[in-house]
Design a protein around this motif. Structure first.
Motif, PDB file in Angstrom:
ATOM      1  N   PRO A  17       0.891  -0.807  -0.017  1.00 10.88           N
ATOM      2  CA  PRO A  17       0.170  -0.329   0.129  1.00 10.88           C
ATOM      3  C   PRO A  17       0.636   1.174  -0.599  1.00 10.88           C
ATOM      4  CG  PRO A  17       0.104  -0.957   2.378  1.00 10.88           C
ATOM      5  CD  PRO A  17       0.742  -1.858   1.207  1.00 10.88           C
ATOM      6  N   ASN A  18       2.279   1.277   0.323  1.00 12.36           N
ATOM      7  CA  ASN A  18       2.780   2.675   0.213  1.00 12.36           C
ATOM      8  C   ASN A  18       3.358   2.632  -1.028  1.00 12.36           C
ATOM      9  OD1 ASN A  18       2.925   3.031   3.305  1.00 12.36           O
ATOM     10  ND2 ASN A  18       3.723   0.828   3.571  1.00 12.36           N
ATOM     11  N   THR A  19       3.368   1.586  -2.070  1.00 14.60           N
ATOM     12  CA  THR A  19       3.784   1.995  -3.740  1.00 14.60           C
ATOM     13  C   THR A  19       3.026   3.701  -3.556  1.00 14.60           C
ATOM     14  OG1 THR A  19       3.929  -0.401  -3.619  1.00 14.60           O
ATOM     15  CG2 THR A  19       4.253   0.839  -5.949  1.00 14.60           C
ATOM     16  N   PRO A  20       3.622   4.063  -4.531  1.00 13.19           N
ATOM     17  CA  PRO A  20       3.127   5.123  -5.470  1.00 13.19           C
ATOM     18  C   PRO A  20       2.328   4.958  -5.856  1.00 13.19           C
ATOM     19  CG  PRO A  20       5.381   5.633  -4.526  1.00 13.19           C
ATOM     20  CD  PRO A  20       4.947   4.100  -4.536  1.00 13.19           C
ATOM     21  N   PHE A  21       1.266   5.563  -6.428  1.00 12.01           N
ATOM     22  CA  PHE A  21       0.242   5.157  -8.011  1.00 12.01           C
ATOM     23  C   PHE A  21       1.048   6.088  -9.089  1.00 12.01           C
ATOM     24  CE2 PHE A  21      -2.939   5.003  -4.960  1.00 12.01           C
ATOM     25  CZ  PHE A  21      -3.863   4.257  -5.618  1.00 12.01           C
TER      26      PHE A  21
ATOM     27  N   GLU B  82      -2.556   4.910 -13.765  1.00 14.93           N
ATOM     28  CA  GLU B  82      -3.397   4.931 -12.107  1.00 14.93           C
ATOM     29  C   GLU B  82      -4.246   6.552 -11.604  1.00 14.93           C
ATOM     30  OE1 GLU B  82      -1.289   1.048  -9.949  1.00 14.93           O
ATOM     31  OE2 GLU B  82      -0.374   3.239  -9.653  1.00 14.93           O
ATOM     32  N   LYS B  83      -3.443   7.177 -11.388  1.00 12.08           N
ATOM     33  CA  LYS B  83      -4.075   8.249 -10.917  1.00 12.08           C
ATOM     34  C   LYS B  83      -5.051   9.112 -12.219  1.00 12.08           C
ATOM     35  CE  LYS B  83       0.498   9.747  -9.366  1.00 12.08           C
ATOM     36  NZ  LYS B  83       0.821  11.446  -9.574  1.00 12.08           N
ATOM     37  N   ALA B  84      -4.055   8.857 -13.225  1.00 13.45           N
ATOM     38  CA  ALA B  84      -5.165   9.690 -14.676  1.00 13.45           C
ATOM     39  C   ALA B  84      -6.858   8.290 -14.660  1.00 13.45           C
ATOM     40  CB  ALA B  84      -5.107   9.401 -15.667  1.00 13.45           C
ATOM     41  N   GLY B  85      -6.600   7.517 -14.232  1.00 13.16           N
ATOM     42  CA  GLY B  85      -7.714   6.591 -14.114  1.00 13.16           C
ATOM     43  C   GLY B  85      -8.987   6.606 -13.275  1.00 13.16           C
TER      44      GLY B  85
END
Length: 236
Positions: free
Chosen positions: A4-8, A12-15
């Motif tokens: 869960p600490n992996t950045p988006f 993924e953010k755009a989606g």
């Protein structure tokens, strides 16, 4: 398991932002195609992962595919919609009557998301001051499901023109369970480019910059730079 600490990632953010901005309240574009069980399960799982006060998880999900039940709910809507129309006059009432405000019978599936106001053991952490936090928590479950549905290409319409006591009777809900959201769900012929009520001239989206305050009502946030970013300067 995903860390869960992996950045988006940027895609993924755009989606996520695309789902937020392209989510629509669907009333009249439903197709008869059934929603596959595995897809519906993903939507319900997304809803079940909403935050909730005291982790009480007050929601339940009533999946309604019975045409008889939907016809009874549609009857409630027709009565309440007529009451709603009579609250407007003149051209506004005519425009109201021209709007399609539900897809109860057209959508292949209805879903009622309820809130069990008695869930939890004794006092609920975080709900001791604001007792309606359980209702707010359930609204977050609705939004989770709505955004997940948009990502799956599935339309959702919230039918708010219903008598909740009558609806509870039709669905056989026990006393402490409140029918918070009655949703129409299904694949659609299209997602509109803008909200239907905006397209039909009922209301327009308010400028965000006019709704952002800082430290107190009517004050510009910070040094005003945020307002400049939000499509113009804040009129304070």
């Amino acid at each position: 398991m995903h860390d869960p600490n992996t950045p988006f990632s940027e895609p993924e953010k755009a989606g996520l932002y695309r789902a937020i901005h392209e989510r629509r309240d669907v009333r009249s574009q439903f197709l008869p195609d059934p929603v596959p069980p595995q897809v519906l399960a993903r939507l319900l799982d997304a809803a079940h992962h909403a935050p909730s006060v005291g982790f009480m998880q007050p929601w339940d999900f009533l999946v309604i595919d019975s045409l008889e039940v939907r016809r009874r709910v549609h009857g409630i809507f027709l009565r309440e919609n007529e009451k709603g129309a009579r609250q407007f006059t003149g051209e506004r009432q005519q425009r109201y009557r021209s709007l399609k405000l539900e897809g109860i019978l057209e959508s292949p599936l209805n879903l009622c998301i309820s809130c069990d106001r008695s869930r939890g053991d004794g006092p609920v952490l975080g709900r001791t001051s604001i007792v309606d936090m359980d209702l707010f928590s359930t609204c977050l479950a609705v939004q989770n499901l709505w955004l997940a549905a948009r990502a799956e290409g599935i339309g959702v319409g919230w039918v708010s023109i219903l008598d909740q006591d009558e609806l509870a009777m039709v669905l056989g809900l026990p006393e402490p369970v409140y029918p918070l959201a009655y949703l129409c769900i299904g694949y659609v012929s299209e997602f509109l480019g803008e909200p239907e009520l905006a397209r039909k001239g009922w209301r327009r989206r308010l400028p965000l910059a006019e709704l952002v305050h800082g430290n107190g009502w009517g004050q510009a946030p910070g040094d005003g730079e945020l307002c400049k970013v939000l499509e113009g300067s804040c009129p304070r």
